[in-house]
Design an enzyme around this catalytic site. Structure first.
Site, PDB file in Angstrom:
ATOM      1  N   LYS A 144      -0.267   4.815  -5.571  1.00 33.57           N
ATOM      2  CA  LYS A 144       0.704   5.866  -5.306  1.00 33.57           C
ATOM      3  C   LYS A 144       0.056   7.065  -4.669  1.00 33.57           C
ATOM      4  O   LYS A 144       1.059   7.695  -4.177  1.00 33.57           O
ATOM      5  CB  LYS A 144       1.283   6.065  -6.667  1.00 33.57           C
ATOM      6  N   ASP A 175       0.863  -1.359  -0.090  1.00 37.83           N
ATOM      7  CA  ASP A 175      -0.194  -0.012   0.177  1.00 37.83           C
ATOM      8  C   ASP A 175       0.668   1.177  -0.148  1.00 37.83           C
ATOM      9  O   ASP A 175       2.052   1.085   0.591  1.00 37.83           O
ATOM     10  CB  ASP A 175      -0.809   0.127   1.208  1.00 37.83           C
ATOM     11  N   MET A 195      -8.585   9.792   8.224  1.00 33.90           N
ATOM     12  CA  MET A 195      -9.204   9.988   6.927  1.00 33.90           C
ATOM     13  C   MET A 195     -10.149  11.497   6.928  1.00 33.90           C
ATOM     14  O   MET A 195     -11.310  11.402   6.430  1.00 33.90           O
ATOM     15  CB  MET A 195     -10.069   8.859   6.265  1.00 33.90           C
TER      16      MET A 195
HETATM   17  N1  SAH Z   1      -4.704   0.817   8.457  1.00 31.76           N
HETATM   18  C1  SAH Z   1      -4.356   2.035   8.648  1.00 31.76           C
HETATM   19  C2  SAH Z   1      -5.322   2.967   8.399  1.00 31.76           C
HETATM   20  C3  SAH Z   1      -5.807   3.286   6.879  1.00 31.76           C
HETATM   21  S1  SAH Z   1      -6.631   4.319   6.483  1.00 31.76           S
HETATM   22  C4  SAH Z   1      -3.742   2.113  10.058  1.00 31.76           C
HETATM   23  O1  SAH Z   1      -4.159   1.325  10.994  1.00 31.76           O
HETATM   24  O2  SAH Z   1      -3.256   3.195  10.582  1.00 31.76           O
HETATM   25  C5  SAH Z   1      -5.671   5.655   5.945  1.00 31.76           C
HETATM   26  C6  SAH Z   1      -5.708   6.730   7.023  1.00 31.76           C
HETATM   27  O3  SAH Z   1      -4.749   6.339   7.961  1.00 31.76           O
HETATM   28  C7  SAH Z   1      -5.157   8.234   6.536  1.00 31.76           C
HETATM   29  O4  SAH Z   1      -6.107   8.897   5.854  1.00 31.76           O
HETATM   30  C8  SAH Z   1      -4.617   8.933   7.959  1.00 31.76           C
HETATM   31  O5  SAH Z   1      -5.590   9.321   8.622  1.00 31.76           O
HETATM   32  C9  SAH Z   1      -4.203   7.715   8.627  1.00 31.76           C
HETATM   33  N2  SAH Z   1      -2.774   7.458   8.379  1.00 31.76           N
HETATM   34  C10 SAH Z   1      -1.963   6.158   7.900  1.00 31.76           C
HETATM   35  N3  SAH Z   1      -0.681   6.513   8.174  1.00 31.76           N
HETATM   36  C11 SAH Z   1      -0.495   8.076   8.489  1.00 31.76           C
HETATM   37  C12 SAH Z   1       0.473   8.442   8.827  1.00 31.76           C
HETATM   38  N4  SAH Z   1       1.612   8.009   8.883  1.00 31.76           N
HETATM   39  N5  SAH Z   1       0.503   9.702   9.558  1.00 31.76           N
HETATM   40  C13 SAH Z   1      -0.794  10.371   9.782  1.00 31.76           C
HETATM   41  N6  SAH Z   1      -1.856   9.442   9.517  1.00 31.76           N
HETATM   42  C14 SAH Z   1      -1.833   8.281   8.770  1.00 31.76           C
END
Ligand code: SAH
Length: 392
Positions: free
Chosen positions: A207, A185, A323
């Site tokens: 991407k 991802d 999100m």
């Molecule tokens: N499975 C992931 C979430 C996927 S949804 C988890 O557990 O983190 C995608 C959302 O995750 C993004 O829109 C953002 O809100 C958050 N996100 C994921 N990685 C991030 C990061 N490094 N910094 C800030 N927000 C992040």
């Protein structure tokens, strides 16, 4: 000693109590044993042991792989050690371990596991350590689980953590290293891919946030397809696979196709982003609970079609919103409208766990504008609650 001495010449010089013990060990290891000493205890005369009753001579070590000097005469032991060094043969000195080129460890065995201990050439300490390790092995306190590659033809849904390659679990990292195919991802720790050999197939699912290379059903198909072709497939995801990651759908697709599937939890950005911004999600006296929600739907929807914003607005706990960047102003407005004080501290944590991490703090009624001014977009985690300022 972790040496394979099967059928290999090992010369033991001396034939007293220490020599007898060493010879027994060497018999168990199926060495080709030669014992040399002017006088020999009967205990040493074991099957498979050649005994020469005479003084040691340097040429006795010709053709040997290992020499064991255990006479009670330091001069003889030194001569054995010198003769061994001249022939590039390793030599253990029973009287003075530091003078030899090899050491006899204290050994603990448990099934097919062998642990060899050297306690800085202090025999009592070595034994104490060995005994403690033996006890821990017997009690199951040490990680004895066999490390085996995952079965070919399987899928592992691996949570990669928030982005820093060091924040994946040990198991997740191992599965990535063992994979034949990695389906990755956008928000996964992509730096881990740099270490993969060229033979590993890397399939990139997206991407940019709004442009996906592959649809979810195409991703499901590729996971199943590669697994059915006998590959070890890792689905490397950002955060945790089962937190807004559609990991459940991938799990079900594998199940439907009869493909073995496992999940490895990851550190969700819901937890990592606040922590890395210095925000504890709970704090004694301030917040005893936290709720993680998605902000990708319009907060104006009725509660049965999305998130219960009115309910969350009256709850005093910490709110973590993923999100949310496209609708942050609508979300903040909805929370205030339904009862959260406009002055509630809020924060946006952008690209947590990366070198581009940025944190903006503001009151709830100003957080959307503050984030916009700072140019913060997705990916970001929004935190709302008194905890935002508690360590700031
Ligand atoms: N499975 C992931 C979430 C996927 S949804 C988890 O557990 O983190 C995608 C959302 O995750 C993004 O829109 C953002 O809100 C958050 N996100 C994921 N990685 C991030 C990061 N490094 N910094 C800030 N927000 C992040």
């Amino acid at each position: 000693m972790l040496l394979d001495v099967t059928g290999r010449r090992v010369v033991v010089v001396g034939a007293g109590r220490v020599a007898t013990r060493r010879v027994r060990g060497l018999v168990d290891a199926h060495a080709d044993i030669v014992v040399i000493a002017p006088e020999v205890d009967d205990a040493v005369r074991l099957a498979g042991v050649t005994v020469h009753e005479r003084p040691f001579a340097a040429r006795d070590l010709d053709g040997a792989w290992l020499a064991v000097a255990c006479t009670d005469d330091p001069g003889v032991n030194a001569a054995v050690s010198d003769a061994a060094a001249a022939r590039r043969v390793f030599c253990v000195r029973a009287d003075n371990a530091g003078e030899g080129s090899a050491r006899t460890p204290a050994v603990a065995r448990h099934g097919d596991v062998t642990i060899a201990v050297n306690g800085g050439d202090d025999p009592a300490r070595t034994r104490a350590l060995r005994d403690a390790i033996s006890a821990a092995l017997a009690a199951g306190d040490l990680p004895l689980r066999a490390h085996r590659r995952p079965a070919a033809g399987s899928v592992a849904l691996v949570g990669g953590g928030p982005g820093d390659p060091e924040l994946i679990t040990v198991l997740g990292q191992r599965l990535v290293s063992d994979a034949d195919v990695v389906v990755v991802d956008r928000l996964a720790p992509r730096q881990l891919l740099d270490a993969l050999p060229d033979s590993v197939e890397v399939i990139d699912c997206g991407k940019s946030a709004h442009r996906h290379n592959l649809t979810q059903s195409e991703i499901n198909d590729v996971l199943v397809d590669r697994a059915l072709a006998g590959k070890r497939v890792v689905r490397l995801k950002g955060g945790d696979p089962f937190v807004f990651g559609r990991g459940g759908e991938e799990w079900l697709a594998c199940l439907a196709a009869g493909v073995p599937v496992t999940v490895v939890p990851g550190i969700s950005s819901a937890l990592a982003a606040p922590a890395l911004a210095g925000i504890p999600l709970t704090h004694r006296g301030l917040a005893a609970d936290f709720t993680v929600v998605s902000g990708h739907l319009d907060p104006g929807r009725p509660a049965d079609q999305g998130v219960d914003w009115p309910g969350l607005a009256v709850n005093a706990g910490t709110l973590v919103i993923l999100m949310a960047m496209d609708r942050l102003h609508l979300i903040a407005d909805a929370l205030i409208e339904h009862g959260r004080p406009a002055s509630t501290p809020a924060a946006v944590v952008h690209r947590a766990a990366s070198e581009h991490q940025q944190v903006v703090r503001a009151r709830l009624d100003g957080i959307a504008a503050a984030a916009r001014e700072a140019g913060l977009s997705a990916p970001a985690v929004v935190v709302v609650g008194a905890v935002v300022d508690v360590l700031a």
